[in-house]
Design a protein around this motif. Structure first.
Motif, PDB file in Angstrom:
ATOM      1  N   GLU A 235      17.084  -1.323 -10.652  1.00  0.00           N
ATOM      2  CA  GLU A 235      17.292  -0.028 -11.295  1.00  0.00           C
ATOM      3  C   GLU A 235      17.113   1.110 -10.298  1.00  0.00           C
ATOM      4  OE1 GLU A 235      15.616   2.695 -15.027  1.00  0.00           O
ATOM      5  OE2 GLU A 235      14.695   0.751 -14.567  1.00  0.00           O
ATOM      6  N   VAL A 236      16.119   0.971  -9.400  1.00  0.00           N
ATOM      7  CA  VAL A 236      15.903   1.998  -8.384  1.00  0.00           C
ATOM      8  C   VAL A 236      17.139   2.149  -7.496  1.00  0.00           C
ATOM      9  CG1 VAL A 236      14.559   2.597  -6.321  1.00  0.00           C
ATOM     10  CG2 VAL A 236      13.386   1.736  -8.359  1.00  0.00           C
ATOM     11  N   ILE A 237      17.699   1.020  -7.075  1.00  0.00           N
ATOM     12  CA  ILE A 237      18.871   1.057  -6.198  1.00  0.00           C
ATOM     13  C   ILE A 237      20.084   1.638  -6.925  1.00  0.00           C
ATOM     14  CG2 ILE A 237      20.513  -0.381  -4.921  1.00  0.00           C
ATOM     15  CD1 ILE A 237      18.203  -2.234  -4.236  1.00  0.00           C
ATOM     16  N   GLU A 238      20.251   1.268  -8.188  1.00  0.00           N
ATOM     17  CA  GLU A 238      21.392   1.782  -8.954  1.00  0.00           C
ATOM     18  C   GLU A 238      21.319   3.289  -9.141  1.00  0.00           C
ATOM     19  OE1 GLU A 238      21.230  -0.429 -12.551  1.00  0.00           O
ATOM     20  OE2 GLU A 238      22.190  -2.222 -11.715  1.00  0.00           O
ATOM     21  N   ARG A 239      20.113   3.834  -9.203  1.00  0.00           N
ATOM     22  CA  ARG A 239      19.943   5.267  -9.421  1.00  0.00           C
ATOM     23  C   ARG A 239      19.626   6.013  -8.128  1.00  0.00           C
ATOM     24  NH1 ARG A 239      16.107   5.614 -14.739  1.00  0.00           N
ATOM     25  NH2 ARG A 239      16.515   7.851 -14.405  1.00  0.00           N
TER      26      ARG A 239
ATOM     27  N   GLY B 295       0.816  -1.204   0.000  1.00  0.00           N
ATOM     28  CA  GLY B 295       0.000   0.000   0.000  1.00  0.00           C
ATOM     29  C   GLY B 295       0.849   1.253   0.000  1.00  0.00           C
ATOM     30  N   ASN B 296       0.191   2.392   0.149  1.00  0.00           N
ATOM     31  CA  ASN B 296       0.881   3.686   0.106  1.00  0.00           C
ATOM     32  C   ASN B 296       2.008   3.765   1.128  1.00  0.00           C
ATOM     33  OD1 ASN B 296      -1.750   3.832  -1.079  1.00  0.00           O
ATOM     34  ND2 ASN B 296      -1.629   6.046  -1.038  1.00  0.00           N
ATOM     35  N   ARG B 297       1.677   3.502   2.373  1.00  0.00           N
ATOM     36  CA  ARG B 297       2.684   3.603   3.422  1.00  0.00           C
ATOM     37  C   ARG B 297       3.752   2.526   3.271  1.00  0.00           C
ATOM     38  NH1 ARG B 297       0.629   3.341   9.488  1.00  0.00           N
ATOM     39  NH2 ARG B 297      -0.557   5.137   8.731  1.00  0.00           N
ATOM     40  N   ASP B 298       3.361   1.361   2.776  1.00  0.00           N
ATOM     41  CA  ASP B 298       4.321   0.262   2.609  1.00  0.00           C
ATOM     42  C   ASP B 298       5.475   0.660   1.701  1.00  0.00           C
ATOM     43  OD1 ASP B 298       2.776  -1.436   4.209  1.00  0.00           O
ATOM     44  OD2 ASP B 298       1.563  -2.065   2.503  1.00  0.00           O
ATOM     45  N   VAL B 299       5.152   1.244   0.545  1.00  0.00           N
ATOM     46  CA  VAL B 299       6.215   1.606  -0.391  1.00  0.00           C
ATOM     47  C   VAL B 299       6.952   2.856   0.076  1.00  0.00           C
ATOM     48  CG1 VAL B 299       5.159   0.488  -2.391  1.00  0.00           C
ATOM     49  CG2 VAL B 299       4.574   2.859  -1.874  1.00  0.00           C
ATOM     50  N   ALA B 300       6.235   3.769   0.737  1.00  0.00           N
ATOM     51  CA  ALA B 300       6.880   5.002   1.197  1.00  0.00           C
ATOM     52  C   ALA B 300       7.932   4.706   2.262  1.00  0.00           C
ATOM     53  CB  ALA B 300       5.841   5.974   1.742  1.00  0.00           C
ATOM     54  N   GLU B 301       7.641   3.731   3.140  1.00  0.00           N
ATOM     55  CA  GLU B 301       8.535   3.450   4.256  1.00  0.00           C
ATOM     56  C   GLU B 301       9.477   2.277   3.998  1.00  0.00           C
ATOM     57  OE1 GLU B 301       6.016   2.916   7.643  1.00  0.00           O
ATOM     58  OE2 GLU B 301       5.484   5.038   7.775  1.00  0.00           O
ATOM     59  N   LEU B 302       9.374   1.651   2.834  1.00  0.00           N
ATOM     60  CA  LEU B 302      10.201   0.482   2.553  1.00  0.00           C
ATOM     61  C   LEU B 302      11.683   0.860   2.543  1.00  0.00           C
ATOM     62  CD1 LEU B 302       9.983  -2.546   1.836  1.00  0.00           C
ATOM     63  CD2 LEU B 302      10.057  -1.867  -0.580  1.00  0.00           C
ATOM     64  N   SER B 303      12.489   0.119   3.312  1.00  0.00           N
ATOM     65  CA  SER B 303      13.923   0.404   3.377  1.00  0.00           C
ATOM     66  C   SER B 303      14.691  -0.558   2.484  1.00  0.00           C
ATOM     67  CB  SER B 303      14.430   0.296   4.816  1.00  0.00           C
ATOM     68  OG  SER B 303      14.280  -1.022   5.308  1.00  0.00           O
ATOM     69  N   ILE B 304      15.845  -0.120   2.041  1.00  0.00           N
ATOM     70  CA  ILE B 304      16.659  -0.920   1.121  1.00  0.00           C
ATOM     71  C   ILE B 304      17.109  -2.219   1.778  1.00  0.00           C
ATOM     72  CG2 ILE B 304      18.818  -0.948  -0.202  1.00  0.00           C
ATOM     73  CD1 ILE B 304      18.560   2.061  -0.526  1.00  0.00           C
ATOM     74  N   GLU B 305      17.392  -2.169   3.071  1.00  0.00           N
ATOM     75  CA  GLU B 305      18.001  -3.314   3.743  1.00  0.00           C
ATOM     76  C   GLU B 305      17.101  -4.541   3.820  1.00  0.00           C
ATOM     77  OE1 GLU B 305      16.875  -1.958   8.344  1.00  0.00           O
ATOM     78  OE2 GLU B 305      18.953  -1.975   7.650  1.00  0.00           O
ATOM     79  N   VAL B 306      15.766  -4.369   3.681  1.00  0.00           N
ATOM     80  CA  VAL B 306      14.875  -5.535   3.769  1.00  0.00           C
ATOM     81  C   VAL B 306      14.676  -6.202   2.415  1.00  0.00           C
ATOM     82  CG1 VAL B 306      13.693  -4.501   5.739  1.00  0.00           C
ATOM     83  CG2 VAL B 306      12.728  -4.229   3.439  1.00  0.00           C
ATOM     84  N   VAL B 307      15.271  -5.626   1.352  1.00  0.00           N
ATOM     85  CA  VAL B 307      15.127  -6.181  -0.001  1.00  0.00           C
ATOM     86  C   VAL B 307      16.363  -6.998  -0.333  1.00  0.00           C
ATOM     87  CG1 VAL B 307      14.763  -5.660  -2.435  1.00  0.00           C
ATOM     88  CG2 VAL B 307      13.769  -4.164  -0.674  1.00  0.00           C
ATOM     89  N   ASP B 308      16.164  -8.282  -0.611  1.00  0.00           N
ATOM     90  CA  ASP B 308      17.264  -9.171  -0.990  1.00  0.00           C
ATOM     91  C   ASP B 308      17.099  -9.534  -2.462  1.00  0.00           C
ATOM     92  OD1 ASP B 308      19.159 -11.159  -1.364  1.00  0.00           O
ATOM     93  OD2 ASP B 308      18.815 -12.096   0.589  1.00  0.00           O
TER      94      ASP B 308
ATOM     95  N   GLY C 295      21.648   9.198   1.034  1.00  0.00           N
ATOM     96  CA  GLY C 295      21.179  10.150   2.026  1.00  0.00           C
ATOM     97  C   GLY C 295      20.012   9.678   2.849  1.00  0.00           C
ATOM     98  N   THR C 296      19.450   8.524   2.533  1.00  0.00           N
ATOM     99  CA  THR C 296      18.337   7.957   3.279  1.00  0.00           C
ATOM    100  C   THR C 296      18.324   6.452   3.074  1.00  0.00           C
ATOM    101  OG1 THR C 296      15.914   7.904   3.521  1.00  0.00           O
ATOM    102  CG2 THR C 296      16.785   8.347   1.323  1.00  0.00           C
ATOM    103  N   ASP C 297      17.757   5.734   4.047  1.00  0.00           N
ATOM    104  CA  ASP C 297      17.659   4.288   3.906  1.00  0.00           C
ATOM    105  C   ASP C 297      16.367   3.877   3.210  1.00  0.00           C
ATOM    106  OD1 ASP C 297      15.921   4.990   5.921  1.00  0.00           O
ATOM    107  OD2 ASP C 297      16.349   3.229   7.165  1.00  0.00           O
TER     108      ASP C 297
ATOM    109  N   TRP D 238      13.569 -11.875  -2.432  1.00  0.00           N
ATOM    110  CA  TRP D 238      12.578 -11.838  -1.355  1.00  0.00           C
ATOM    111  C   TRP D 238      12.640 -10.500  -0.619  1.00  0.00           C
ATOM    112  CZ3 TRP D 238       8.999 -15.617   0.057  1.00  0.00           C
ATOM    113  CH2 TRP D 238       9.136 -16.853  -0.579  1.00  0.00           C
ATOM    114  N   ILE D 239      11.489 -10.104  -0.095  1.00  0.00           N
ATOM    115  CA  ILE D 239      11.391  -8.987   0.843  1.00  0.00           C
ATOM    116  C   ILE D 239      10.811  -9.543   2.130  1.00  0.00           C
ATOM    117  CG2 ILE D 239      10.189  -6.838   1.414  1.00  0.00           C
ATOM    118  CD1 ILE D 239      10.287  -6.041  -1.483  1.00  0.00           C
ATOM    119  N   GLU D 240      11.479  -9.280   3.245  1.00  0.00           N
ATOM    120  CA  GLU D 240      10.988  -9.773   4.533  1.00  0.00           C
ATOM    121  C   GLU D 240      11.180  -8.687   5.583  1.00  0.00           C
ATOM    122  OE1 GLU D 240      11.183 -13.706   7.435  1.00  0.00           O
ATOM    123  OE2 GLU D 240      12.667 -13.453   5.834  1.00  0.00           O
TER     124      GLU D 240
END
Length: 380
Positions: free
Chosen positions: A260-264, A216-229, A268-270, A234-236
């Motif tokens: 692509e998102v991570i590469e670009r 949802g909206n908040r899920d993607v807004a608050e998603l941090s890079i470290e939980v994405v493998d 300055g933020t997680d 997987w995302i956990e």
């Protein structure tokens, strides 16, 4: 004190009667002050003395001097403590703050909270009903009730607020009719494919997460890079809104989009998703909504969709609707991050959901979106 002196003081500093509450009052420099009930102080003598105490810079001896703004401030401070403790999210606190703005925008914030009448709350409800639909109206009514319930339980007012018989959420029939009139709130497969044609790398990844994992909206807004493998796909993490553990298998298309998102990523933020100006999407607007809501409307417009009716959250509805076709509602709920009922003993005893079951759920949505085999899909 001589009667002539009292008479002169009344003429010099006249008081008026607030008809709705039946209290003596005084408006001074844009602020309304309330005093005793006219029934208890018919000549206004006590009330006049209280006003003169205020003019002299002293606190008047009045039993009901807690104002509406005081309850709002105390309630928000209470919620701020919960926010600081991690018990609620920033978006939730912003919603509470917006509710207080609605209250003080309709009811004089300098009114004594204990003197509010059903007519005051009826006016507030009418104001909100003109501005919001039944769903949002019901949410704000519940929050206003919570606000004044806190005031009573915290000892700020000596009796529960008199909301009156009309200050209630819209009835279930109205809610059902609203949903029927609104129509389906999901996207078709063709519509999702059209949305994915956006040139914005952030939005392509967010749309994929919405439709393939119910983000949802908040899920993607608050998603941090470290939980994405991206290596395992997987995302956990524990979903912030519900504090429920969530494990989501990613499609190959989603993995590439996130890569692509991570590469670009500007750094300055997680947070995984950052806008063009270097800000993430967690900021809230005046209505307590994060930036995803307004930004997605521009995506809809750019892809030829009308703004009204559907938003980013409808991608989550699309996932729920299509993922259930796999026949495993438990796996779907786990991916969605739904809160199990307290009396659901099975959810308490269940320690995990097998990865194969989770993959079958997202595979069902992939076949709906792109009705062709894809590399990595499990054989049925």
């Amino acid at each position: 004190m001589a009667k002539s002196t009292v008479a002169r003081r009344k003429r010099k500093v006249p008081l008026s009667v607030h008809k709705a509450s039946g209290l003596w009052c005084k408006v001074h420099k844009g602020k309304r002050y309330y005093f005793e009930k006219v029934a208890d102080d018919p000549q206004g003598t006590k009330s006049l003395d209280q006003w003169l105490e205020i003019r002299a810079g002293r606190t008047p001896k009045s039993s009901g001097d807690v104002l509406v703004k005081d309850i709002c401030n105390e309630w928000l401070a209470h919620k701020q403590a919960k926010l600081d403790a991690g018990e609620i999210a920033q978006d939730t606190w912003d919603e509470y703050h917006h509710t207080c703005e609605l209250v003080t925008g309709s009811i004089d914030k300098h009114s004594e909270a204990a003197t509010l009448l059903p007519s005051d709350f009826a006016k507030l409800r009418a104001t909100m009903a003109k501005r919001y639909g039944p769903t949002v109206l019901g949410k704000h009514i519940g929050q206003v009730r919570s606000l004044f319930k806190y005031g009573y339980e915290a000892g700020l007012i000596d009796r529960p607020a008199k909301f009156g018989p009309g200050f209630k959420k819209p009835p279930a029939k109205v809610m059902r009719k609203t949903r029927l009139d609104r129509g389906d709130q999901d996207f078709t497969a063709a519509e999702v494919r059209q949305l994915l044609k956006t040139r914005n790398h952030n939005w392509r990844a967010m749309i994929l997460l919405g439709v393939q994992g119910g983000f949802g909206n908040r899920d993607v807004a608050e998603l941090s890079i470290e939980v994405v493998d991206l290596k395992t796909g997987w995302i956990e993490y524990a979903r912030a809104k519900t504090a429920t553990q969530r494990r989501v298998p990613l499609w190959p298309e989603t993995v590439e989009a996130i890569r692509e998102v991570i590469e670009r990523h500007p750094g300055g933020t997680d947070r995984l998703f950052v806008g063009r100006r270097g800000r993430d999407f967690t900021d809230s607007n005046a209505h307590g909504n994060n930036r995803i809501s307004a930004a997605f409307r521009r995506v809809l417009t750019s892809q030829g969709f009308p703004e009204a009716g559907r938003g980013f959250y409808c991608l989550r509805r699309s996932f729920q609707t299509q993922a259930e076709e796999c026949g495993d509602i438990i796996a779907v709920k786990h991916i969605m991050g739904h809160i199990p009922p307290e009396n659901d003993m099975s959810s308490r005893y269940r320690q995990r959901v097998n990865d194969a079951r989770l993959r079958r759920a997202v595979d069902a949505v992939h076949r709906w979106l792109w009705p062709r085999p894809f590399v990595g899909e499990m054989t049925q």
